[in-house]
Design an enzyme around this catalytic site. Structure first.
Site: not given
Length: 262
Positions: A13, A62-63, A158-159
């Protein structure tokens, strides 16, 4: 209201899409839990939710760290006693670098980025989904990207991270569907804002063109002739989170102005 009486958890978030999503979820009647690595930004988002008349909880997380995600889930249940909506949006900042230019330090950054997206999403689902299963209902919405369907040079972290989340969502939709829990994705394209403008300016300089020339050309390639906003993306998330999408799971809503058809 679309989320009246529900509790929504938003990971990753940040001040952009995350804040917009949290505020709109509150306006639609949800109490909101926000999680990200930085505490200051989370407190500001939580304050914005409270100004909408809803309750908020900010939990620095931190996930990619199991104990921290377990603590986030416990804090949510301790405070609200339930979770109805989980939105996974965590992904670290990314830089543009081709594979042949990556040194050891960047390779480690690449690994961490993909781990945050894929493993972080898995951890959040692992610790929140049992509460949804026990309730016989719930909605998980994972933020992927246009890049989960098509890769671009220099953006392999990112991809790869977003593509992993895309297919993970299909797997979880099959696993959790019999218990009444839905899992879907929203895949934004470009999102209007300073980050996109800075990238367009850099491209314009490299091409010897003006910012307006590059922007006009890019927008002309979109079917709707407009770049999506944070609110456009957030509205798609809220739809999938709500009971209006009660028969939808394993799906992806593309929010890219018609930049890419899938």
């Amino acid at each position: 209201m679309m989320l009246q009486g529900k509790v929504a958890v938003i990971t990753g978030a940040g001040p952009g899409l995350g804040r917009t999503l949290a505020v709109l979820a509150a306006r639609e009647g949800a109490d909101v839990v926000v999680a990200a690595r930085g505490k200051d930004g989370l407190d500001a988002i939580a304050d914005a939710v409270r100004r909408e008349g809803r309750e908020a909880l900010a939990v620095p997380t931190d996930v990619a760290v199991p104990d921290q995600v377990r603590r986030l889930a416990a804090a949510t249940i301790d405070r609200f006693g339930r979770v109805d909506v989980l939105v996974n949006a965590a992904f670290p900042g990314t830089h543009r670098k081709n594979v042949l230019d990556m040194d050891d330090a960047y390779l480690e950054q690449w690994r961490a980025a993909v781990e945050t997206a894929a493993y972080g999403t898995l951890l959040a689902c692992r610790h929140f989904a049992p509460h949804m299963v026990a309730a016989g209902a719930g909605s998980i919405v994972n933020i992927t990207s246009m890049s989960s369907r098509t890769g671009y040079a220099g953006r392999s972290d990112y991809a790869a991270g977003k593509a992993a989340v895309h297919l993970l969502s299909h797997c979880l939709a099959g696993e959790l569907g019999p218990a009444g829990v839905r899992v879907n994705c929203v895949a934004p394209g470009w999102i209007a804002g300073d980050v996109l403008d800075d990238w367009m300016r850099a491209r314009a300089e490299a091409e010897g063109a003006t910012f307006e020339e590059v922007r006009t050309r890019d927008v002309a390639a979109m079917a709707l002739r407009r770049i999506a906003t944070e609110e456009d993306v957030a509205r798609a998330v809220l739809f999938l989170a709500s009971d209006q999408a009660r028969a939808t799971t394993g799906a992806t809503i593309d929010v890219n102005g018609g930049q890419l058809f899938t």
